[in-house]
Design a protein around this motif. Sequence first.
Motif, mmCIF file in Angstrom:
data_model
loop_
_atom_site.group_PDB
_atom_site.id
_atom_site.type_symbol
_atom_site.label_atom_id
_atom_site.label_comp_id
_atom_site.label_asym_id
_atom_site.label_seq_id
_atom_site.Cartn_x
_atom_site.Cartn_y
_atom_site.Cartn_z
ATOM 1 N N SER A 90 -33.803 -32.674 13.370
ATOM 2 C CA SER A 90 -35.062 -33.082 13.228
ATOM 3 C C SER A 90 -35.894 -32.341 12.446
ATOM 4 O O SER A 90 -37.192 -32.662 12.631
ATOM 5 C CB SER A 90 -35.293 -33.364 14.669
ATOM 6 O OG SER A 90 -35.273 -32.109 15.424
ATOM 7 N N ASP A 91 -35.603 -31.151 11.766
ATOM 8 C CA ASP A 91 -36.687 -30.071 11.271
ATOM 9 C C ASP A 91 -36.938 -30.361 9.896
ATOM 10 O O ASP A 91 -37.612 -29.474 9.266
ATOM 11 C CB ASP A 91 -36.270 -28.827 11.622
ATOM 12 C CG ASP A 91 -34.894 -28.424 10.765
ATOM 13 O OD1 ASP A 91 -34.314 -29.345 10.454
ATOM 14 O OD2 ASP A 91 -34.796 -27.319 10.459
ATOM 15 N N ALA A 92 -36.216 -31.482 9.410
ATOM 16 C CA ALA A 92 -36.387 -31.627 7.838
ATOM 17 C C ALA A 92 -37.845 -32.010 7.452
ATOM 18 O O ALA A 92 -38.376 -32.623 7.759
ATOM 19 C CB ALA A 92 -35.389 -32.612 7.432
ATOM 20 N N VAL A 93 -38.290 -31.705 6.218
ATOM 21 C CA VAL A 93 -39.413 -31.814 5.259
ATOM 22 C C VAL A 93 -38.801 -32.544 4.354
ATOM 23 O O VAL A 93 -38.587 -31.927 3.441
ATOM 24 C CB VAL A 93 -40.220 -30.584 5.169
ATOM 25 C CG1 VAL A 93 -41.534 -30.865 4.345
ATOM 26 C CG2 VAL A 93 -40.584 -29.654 6.323
ATOM 27 N N VAL A 123 -18.277 -31.633 9.127
ATOM 28 C CA VAL A 123 -19.561 -32.103 9.782
ATOM 29 C C VAL A 123 -19.955 -30.849 10.684
ATOM 30 O O VAL A 123 -19.059 -30.248 11.408
ATOM 31 C CB VAL A 123 -19.093 -33.225 10.670
ATOM 32 C CG1 VAL A 123 -20.311 -33.581 11.810
ATOM 33 C CG2 VAL A 123 -18.634 -34.290 10.066
ATOM 34 N N ARG A 124 -21.130 -30.541 10.381
ATOM 35 C CA ARG A 124 -21.871 -29.305 11.280
ATOM 36 C C ARG A 124 -22.565 -30.005 12.339
ATOM 37 O O ARG A 124 -23.621 -30.738 12.160
ATOM 38 C CB ARG A 124 -22.847 -28.535 10.145
ATOM 39 C CG ARG A 124 -23.504 -27.260 10.972
ATOM 40 C CD ARG A 124 -22.350 -26.150 11.582
ATOM 41 N NE ARG A 124 -21.390 -25.759 10.307
ATOM 42 C CZ ARG A 124 -21.777 -24.709 9.641
ATOM 43 N NH1 ARG A 124 -22.912 -23.946 9.825
ATOM 44 N NH2 ARG A 124 -21.053 -24.378 8.560
ATOM 45 N N THR A 125 -22.209 -29.694 13.756
ATOM 46 C CA THR A 125 -22.790 -30.342 14.814
ATOM 47 C C THR A 125 -24.107 -29.611 15.254
ATOM 48 O O THR A 125 -24.262 -28.329 14.978
ATOM 49 C CB THR A 125 -21.943 -30.588 15.995
ATOM 50 O OG1 THR A 125 -21.537 -29.082 16.318
ATOM 51 C CG2 THR A 125 -20.672 -31.113 15.483
ATOM 52 N N PRO A 126 -24.982 -30.311 15.748
ATOM 53 C CA PRO A 126 -26.075 -29.768 16.277
ATOM 54 C C PRO A 126 -25.715 -28.730 17.576
ATOM 55 O O PRO A 126 -26.653 -27.788 17.614
ATOM 56 C CB PRO A 126 -26.932 -30.868 16.822
ATOM 57 C CG PRO A 126 -26.558 -31.957 16.107
ATOM 58 C CD PRO A 126 -24.875 -31.746 15.927
ATOM 59 N N LEU A 127 -25.067 -29.093 18.359
ATOM 60 C CA LEU A 127 -24.532 -28.240 19.426
ATOM 61 C C LEU A 127 -23.332 -27.452 19.237
ATOM 62 O O LEU A 127 -22.343 -27.937 18.853
ATOM 63 C CB LEU A 127 -24.453 -28.952 20.566
ATOM 64 C CG LEU A 127 -25.543 -29.583 21.275
ATOM 65 C CD1 LEU A 127 -25.389 -30.445 22.559
ATOM 66 C CD2 LEU A 127 -26.826 -28.872 21.342
ATOM 67 N N LYS A 204 -24.178 -35.248 20.331
ATOM 68 C CA LYS A 204 -25.346 -34.748 21.118
ATOM 69 C C LYS A 204 -26.095 -34.007 20.073
ATOM 70 O O LYS A 204 -25.479 -33.286 19.478
ATOM 71 C CB LYS A 204 -25.222 -34.348 22.354
ATOM 72 C CG LYS A 204 -24.653 -35.534 23.429
ATOM 73 C CD LYS A 204 -24.510 -34.629 24.727
ATOM 74 C CE LYS A 204 -23.907 -35.341 25.738
ATOM 75 N NZ LYS A 204 -23.700 -34.754 27.082
ATOM 76 N N ASP A 205 -27.445 -34.229 20.262
ATOM 77 C CA ASP A 205 -28.290 -33.273 19.137
ATOM 78 C C ASP A 205 -29.279 -32.524 20.187
ATOM 79 O O ASP A 205 -30.008 -31.558 19.545
ATOM 80 C CB ASP A 205 -29.141 -34.097 18.300
ATOM 81 C CG ASP A 205 -30.322 -35.118 19.048
ATOM 82 O OD1 ASP A 205 -30.081 -35.178 20.607
ATOM 83 O OD2 ASP A 205 -30.737 -35.867 18.513
ATOM 84 N N ASP A 206 -28.869 -32.469 21.417
ATOM 85 C CA ASP A 206 -29.527 -31.390 22.369
ATOM 86 C C ASP A 206 -28.670 -31.375 23.452
ATOM 87 O O ASP A 206 -27.840 -31.983 23.816
ATOM 88 C CB ASP A 206 -31.100 -31.797 22.589
ATOM 89 C CG ASP A 206 -31.205 -33.312 23.490
ATOM 90 O OD1 ASP A 206 -30.401 -33.509 24.189
ATOM 91 O OD2 ASP A 206 -32.013 -34.027 22.886
#
Length: 208
Positions: A90-93, A123-127, A204-206
Amino acid sequence: MAAVLTGDLVKSTALTSSDYQHTMSALTRQCEAIKARTGCLFEIFRGDGFQFVFEKPVDAVTAMLELKLYLNSQIDGLQVNCTQALATGSDAVIKATPGTSSGKVFVESGRALDEARSGEIVVRTPLAEQQIATGIICTQLSYILNRLSKKQADLLYHYIHLGFPLHQVLAEQQQTSRQNISERLKAAGGDLLEPFIDYVTNLKDDAG
């Protein structure tokens, strides 16, 4: 949320000049078709590298599989492999092109591609706790997809490109029986594609 897909062709330097140009033209057409369908951004760079930015992870993972199957089946006389790495964050510019955009998700996608084995999908996962299982799933699916014949890759490409239609639809398109299509899809691992897309999309992303 952004999903960044980074990839490059395998052994493109071994292609003749004519085959290389033919391959890159085909890759560009497919990238343009994905952009028209999803509204994503894409860029082809470093000769045989490419990068996409998607708003929806489901579009990204679908494109990842579609591109691999397309390169393995849709270029006349050639089977071209590729390595791809997908990351979400969610940090993309986001700027006009992937190359001018920034954020950790771009770093993660590029790093995952650098660490991937040739021809793999990653696939690089958020967690971190999701990464072991995801890595095993990607390795196994890569093993299956990398051993498809051109005809098998062609069948799976149309299966995913048409949105996983009823087997009868593919049978009518290819002028064969539904039973034949069902048997061929099973032998090629077609029953794994839709669950894989669902799995990656729902990671999950968090920690919540």
